[in-house]
Design an enzyme around this catalytic site. Structure first.
Site, PDB file in Angstrom:
ATOM      1  N   ASN A  41      74.149  34.868  -2.594  1.00 54.56           N
ATOM      2  CA  ASN A  41      75.502  34.900  -3.155  1.00 54.56           C
ATOM      3  C   ASN A  41      75.481  34.296  -4.557  1.00 54.56           C
ATOM      4  O   ASN A  41      74.746  33.358  -4.845  1.00 54.56           O
ATOM      5  CB  ASN A  41      76.509  34.197  -2.246  1.00 54.56           C
ATOM      6  CG  ASN A  41      76.163  32.760  -1.910  1.00 54.56           C
ATOM      7  OD1 ASN A  41      75.013  32.418  -1.662  1.00 54.56           O
ATOM      8  ND2 ASN A  41      77.178  31.909  -1.881  1.00 54.56           N
ATOM      9  N   ILE A  42      76.276  34.887  -5.432  1.00 58.64           N
ATOM     10  CA  ILE A  42      76.364  34.476  -6.830  1.00 58.64           C
ATOM     11  C   ILE A  42      77.841  34.263  -7.154  1.00 58.64           C
ATOM     12  O   ILE A  42      78.627  35.206  -7.118  1.00 58.64           O
ATOM     13  CB  ILE A  42      75.794  35.558  -7.786  1.00 58.64           C
ATOM     14  CG1 ILE A  42      74.421  36.051  -7.343  1.00 58.64           C
ATOM     15  CG2 ILE A  42      75.810  35.058  -9.223  1.00 58.64           C
ATOM     16  CD1 ILE A  42      73.317  35.034  -7.404  1.00 58.64           C
ATOM     17  N   GLU A  43      78.208  33.031  -7.448  1.00 54.27           N
ATOM     18  CA  GLU A  43      79.594  32.725  -7.780  1.00 54.27           C
ATOM     19  C   GLU A  43      79.769  32.596  -9.290  1.00 54.27           C
ATOM     20  O   GLU A  43      78.832  32.206  -9.991  1.00 54.27           O
ATOM     21  CB  GLU A  43      80.018  31.399  -7.143  1.00 54.27           C
ATOM     22  CG  GLU A  43      79.988  31.411  -5.644  1.00 54.27           C
ATOM     23  CD  GLU A  43      80.309  30.060  -5.024  1.00 54.27           C
ATOM     24  OE1 GLU A  43      80.427  30.028  -3.806  1.00 54.27           O
ATOM     25  OE2 GLU A  43      80.422  29.047  -5.749  1.00 54.27           O
ATOM     26  N   CYS A  52      78.542  38.646  -2.887  1.00 53.83           N
ATOM     27  CA  CYS A  52      77.896  38.127  -1.678  1.00 53.83           C
ATOM     28  C   CYS A  52      76.409  38.444  -1.649  1.00 53.83           C
ATOM     29  O   CYS A  52      75.930  39.352  -2.328  1.00 53.83           O
ATOM     30  CB  CYS A  52      78.554  38.732  -0.442  1.00 53.83           C
ATOM     31  SG  CYS A  52      80.305  38.338  -0.282  1.00 53.83           S
ATOM     32  N   GLU A  54      74.705  39.872   0.727  1.00 53.21           N
ATOM     33  CA  GLU A  54      74.457  41.225   1.216  1.00 53.21           C
ATOM     34  C   GLU A  54      74.595  42.249   0.097  1.00 53.21           C
ATOM     35  O   GLU A  54      73.795  43.188   0.005  1.00 53.21           O
ATOM     36  CB  GLU A  54      75.418  41.577   2.365  1.00 53.21           C
ATOM     37  CG  GLU A  54      75.294  40.674   3.563  1.00 53.21           C
ATOM     38  CD  GLU A  54      76.183  39.432   3.502  1.00 53.21           C
ATOM     39  OE1 GLU A  54      76.425  38.841   4.568  1.00 53.21           O
ATOM     40  OE2 GLU A  54      76.637  39.037   2.404  1.00 53.21           O
ATOM     41  N   CYS A  85      80.973  39.206   5.585  1.00 51.87           N
ATOM     42  CA  CYS A  85      82.419  39.316   5.416  1.00 51.87           C
ATOM     43  C   CYS A  85      82.836  40.781   5.616  1.00 51.87           C
ATOM     44  O   CYS A  85      81.989  41.679   5.704  1.00 51.87           O
ATOM     45  CB  CYS A  85      82.836  38.813   4.040  1.00 51.87           C
ATOM     46  SG  CYS A  85      82.363  39.901   2.667  1.00 51.87           S
ATOM     47  N   CYS A  88      81.461  43.245   2.976  1.00 53.54           N
ATOM     48  CA  CYS A  88      80.018  43.470   3.116  1.00 53.54           C
ATOM     49  C   CYS A  88      79.702  44.273   4.362  1.00 53.54           C
ATOM     50  O   CYS A  88      78.737  45.038   4.383  1.00 53.54           O
ATOM     51  CB  CYS A  88      79.266  42.147   3.114  1.00 53.54           C
ATOM     52  SG  CYS A  88      79.154  41.448   1.442  1.00 53.54           S
TER      53      CYS A  88
END
Length: 130
Positions: A41-43, A52, A54, A85, A88
């Site tokens: 995941n990359i915020e 996310c 995935e 989620c 995803c």
């Protein structure tokens, strides 16, 4: 599931960028050719514009020329089971079959395995090109 898929997901989780949620997630996909594609995941500060694990793994699969998911592993540092989620789930279903295996893992290994149609029983269906 081979241990290599879980290890790829766990390694990816360690490379996540989650400075806001502090919730690392990793995913790894085994494609129809047996290749593994991992993602984390990359915020970004403009929440919720990150992506996310995935989604990252799917992107790596597509960029490497893969088209179909044979199985996927998802691991989160802070949960025993971390199912994908809703968004995803549909993204995975786009490239998976009903019987594609989804492995939910903790930091030690697989804790539960289900089929894609169990994870998302009423997925939108489309004709797959490729």
């Amino acid at each position: 599931m081979s241990r290599d898929l879980f290890e790829a997901a766990r390694t990816a989780m360690a490379r996540c960028h989650a400075p806001y949620s502090k919730f690392p997630v990793g995913a790894a996909i085994r494609d129809a050719d047996g290749r593994i594609h991992a993602g984390a995941n990359i915020e970004v500060i403009s929440f919720p514009e990150g992506w996310c694990a995935e989604t990252t793994a799917i992107s790596h699969m597509i960029m490497a020329g893969g088209h179909r998911i044979r199985e996927v592993a998802v691991v989160a540092e802070k949960l025993e089971l971390c199912p994908p989620c809703g968004g995803c789930r549909q993204r995975l279903a786009e490239f998976a079959d009903a019987d594609t295996l989804v492995h939910l893992c903790d930091a030690e290994g697989v804790r539960q395995t289900m089929r894609m149609d169990e994870l998302l029983p009423f997925a939108f269906e489309t004709e797959v090109i490729g």
